[in-house]
Design a protein around this motif. Structure first.
Motif, PDB file in Angstrom:
ATOM      1  N   PHE A 103       0.824  -1.207   0.000  1.00 24.17           N
ATOM      2  CA  PHE A 103       0.000   0.000   0.000  1.00 24.17           C
ATOM      3  C   PHE A 103       0.862   1.263   0.000  1.00 24.17           C
ATOM      4  O   PHE A 103       0.685   2.151  -0.848  1.00 24.17           O
ATOM      5  N   PHE A 104       1.794   1.354   0.928  1.00 23.38           N
ATOM      6  CA  PHE A 104       2.582   2.577   1.037  1.00 23.38           C
ATOM      7  C   PHE A 104       3.579   2.721  -0.111  1.00 23.38           C
ATOM      8  O   PHE A 104       3.851   3.833  -0.561  1.00 23.38           O
ATOM      9  N   PHE A 105       4.122   1.602  -0.595  1.00 16.52           N
ATOM     10  CA  PHE A 105       5.056   1.702  -1.711  1.00 16.52           C
ATOM     11  C   PHE A 105       4.353   2.218  -2.962  1.00 16.52           C
ATOM     12  O   PHE A 105       4.854   3.114  -3.646  1.00 16.52           O
ATOM     13  N   VAL A 106       3.174   1.674  -3.267  1.00 13.48           N
ATOM     14  CA  VAL A 106       2.405   2.147  -4.416  1.00 13.48           C
ATOM     15  C   VAL A 106       2.016   3.608  -4.230  1.00 13.48           C
ATOM     16  O   VAL A 106       2.088   4.416  -5.175  1.00 13.48           O
ATOM     17  N   ALA A 107       1.612   3.973  -3.013  1.00 19.27           N
ATOM     18  CA  ALA A 107       1.209   5.357  -2.747  1.00 19.27           C
ATOM     19  C   ALA A 107       2.359   6.319  -2.997  1.00 19.27           C
ATOM     20  O   ALA A 107       2.200   7.347  -3.665  1.00 19.27           O
ATOM     21  N   PHE A 108       3.550   5.992  -2.484  1.00 17.18           N
ATOM     22  CA  PHE A 108       4.686   6.903  -2.622  1.00 17.18           C
ATOM     23  C   PHE A 108       5.212   6.938  -4.058  1.00 17.18           C
ATOM     24  O   PHE A 108       5.596   8.007  -4.553  1.00 17.18           O
ATOM     25  N   VAL A 109       5.234   5.795  -4.744  1.00 15.73           N
ATOM     26  CA  VAL A 109       5.707   5.777  -6.135  1.00 15.73           C
ATOM     27  C   VAL A 109       4.751   6.562  -7.033  1.00 15.73           C
ATOM     28  O   VAL A 109       5.185   7.351  -7.880  1.00 15.73           O
ATOM     29  N   LEU A 253      12.030   7.125 -14.291  1.00 15.79           N
ATOM     30  CA  LEU A 253      11.184   6.578 -15.353  1.00 15.79           C
ATOM     31  C   LEU A 253      11.817   5.399 -16.066  1.00 15.79           C
ATOM     32  O   LEU A 253      11.149   4.414 -16.372  1.00 15.79           O
ATOM     33  N   THR A 254      13.114   5.497 -16.368  1.00 13.61           N
ATOM     34  CA  THR A 254      13.753   4.414 -17.123  1.00 13.61           C
ATOM     35  C   THR A 254      13.773   3.109 -16.330  1.00 13.61           C
ATOM     36  O   THR A 254      13.487   2.042 -16.881  1.00 13.61           O
ATOM     37  N   THR A 255      14.094   3.181 -15.042  1.00 12.83           N
ATOM     38  CA  THR A 255      14.161   1.957 -14.235  1.00 12.83           C
ATOM     39  C   THR A 255      12.776   1.370 -13.989  1.00 12.83           C
ATOM     40  O   THR A 255      12.579   0.155 -14.097  1.00 12.83           O
ATOM     41  N   VAL A 256      11.791   2.228 -13.666  1.00 11.37           N
ATOM     42  CA  VAL A 256      10.439   1.726 -13.423  1.00 11.37           C
ATOM     43  C   VAL A 256       9.837   1.143 -14.699  1.00 11.37           C
ATOM     44  O   VAL A 256       9.240   0.062 -14.680  1.00 11.37           O
ATOM     45  N   THR A 257      10.017   1.848 -15.810  1.00 12.92           N
ATOM     46  CA  THR A 257       9.464   1.366 -17.080  1.00 12.92           C
ATOM     47  C   THR A 257      10.050   0.022 -17.472  1.00 12.92           C
ATOM     48  O   THR A 257       9.319  -0.909 -17.838  1.00 12.92           O
ATOM     49  N   PHE A 258      11.371  -0.092 -17.385  1.00 12.14           N
ATOM     50  CA  PHE A 258      11.996  -1.349 -17.780  1.00 12.14           C
ATOM     51  C   PHE A 258      11.639  -2.474 -16.820  1.00 12.14           C
ATOM     52  O   PHE A 258      11.434  -3.621 -17.237  1.00 12.14           O
ATOM     53  N   ALA A 259      11.536  -2.160 -15.530  1.00 13.05           N
ATOM     54  CA  ALA A 259      11.227  -3.185 -14.535  1.00 13.05           C
ATOM     55  C   ALA A 259       9.832  -3.774 -14.743  1.00 13.05           C
ATOM     56  O   ALA A 259       9.635  -4.983 -14.634  1.00 13.05           O
TER      57      ALA A 259
END
Length: 314
Positions: A103-109, A253-259
């Motif tokens: 929950f908190f990880f999604v909220a902060f990201v 963006l690059t790390t999240v997108t690729f992950a």
């Protein structure tokens, strides 16, 4: 691995272990501790400098203050539990703790992504429409934007967490990650519900792409305006406020997108771990450094505050 029957819910999850030997576990504990303390210190300095320096009471630094809060919350959601696991040589995380972490990880990201878009818009108005900047970015507008950032983060967290943990689990309880992450949790769900959840992720990816296009177009306009500034000093000042934000956006963006969007054919536990560290652990630690290195105002404010603290307690 704990065995479960179809359509059941685990009481706990097993997180990924990074090392088989005690020495390596303690080494990872030390590395994570160092990064965590650096993130807390750097973002605390940003928070204090912005709050205490009247010259930094502008929209840009107001949003930077919010970014520091988000980064501190984000890294505090994942790293302390990982450090505890390495120090005590355990892998277990309870079901309730896993839900809370997701929950908190999604909220902060989500909040960080939304805030980076607003910060790009703020720079666009400041550089491309400087005469209207104070009118457009007044204090009420900035507060409303910040509220929208936090609200969107927690709303998305409620939806994603509820959708994920309402699914039945029938693939064990071992996660291929050092913290509870939705893509890894989805691998433990039954196939039919997993496909429905993938559809939701595709919708999120489309929204992500639209926001990314907005960021690109904003910076195209920004750089076109900066290059038209006649004085070299003016161009340097404009770049000094834009480049740190662009660096933070690019890393995030690059790390999240690729992950999240990489093809299944290049799946690797080591690659997943590296990408997770790059987008969940590294940005909160390096963001304060990036913003203070290129921004002379922030650098001066942090330096003056550190000197004041030094003389107060020396």
């Amino acid at each position: 691995m704990q065995q479960m029957s179809n359509s059941s819910f685990p009481t706990e999850f097993l997180l990924l272990t990074l090392a088989d030997t005690r020495e390596l576990q303690l080494l990872y504990f030390g590395l994570f501790l160092g990064i965590y303390l650096a993130a807390l210190l750097g973002n605390s300095l940003i928070l204090t400098a912005v709050a205490c320096n009247r010259h930094l009471h502008t929209p840009m630094y107001f949003f930077l203050l919010n970014l520091a809060l988000i980064d501190m919350g984000s890294i505090s959601t994942t790293v302390p539990k990982a450090m505890a696991n390495y120090f005590w040589d355990i892998r277990i995380i309870s079901y309730a703790s896993c839900v809370t972490q997701v929950f908190f990880f999604v909220a902060f990201v989500t909040a960080e992504f939304s805030l980076l878009i607003i910060m790009a818009y703020d720079r666009y108005i400041a550089i491309c429409k400087p005469l209207h900047y104070r009118t457009i970015m007044d204090s009420r507008t900035c507060v409303n934007m910040a509220a929208a950032v936090w609200g969107s983060g927690f709303l998305n967290a409620v939806l994603q967490t509820a959708n994920t943990f309402s699914l039945p689990f029938c693939q064990g309880n071992a996660l291929d990650q050092f913290f509870c992450e939705i893509p890894q949790i989805l691998k433990l769900t039954c196939s039919d519900t997993y496909l429905r959840e993938v559809q939701l992720l595709v919708v999120c990816a489309c929204l992500f792409f639209v926001c990314f296009v907005f960021l690109v177009l904003s910076y195209v306009q920004i750089f076109r305006s900066v290059l038209r500034i006649p004085s070299q000093q003016g161009r340097h000042k404009a770049f000094s406020t834009c480049l740190p934000h662009l660096a933070v956006v690019s890393l995030f963006l690059t790390t999240v997108t690729f992950a999240y969007l990489k093809p299944p054919s290049i799946f690797s536990s080591s690659l997943n771990l590296l990408l997770a560290v790059l987008y969940s652990v590294v940005p909160p630690a390096v963001n304060p450094l990036i913003y203070s290195m290129r921004n002379q105002e922030m650098k001066d404010a942090v330096w003056k505050m550190m000197m004041w603290i030094f003389f107060q307690y020396s």
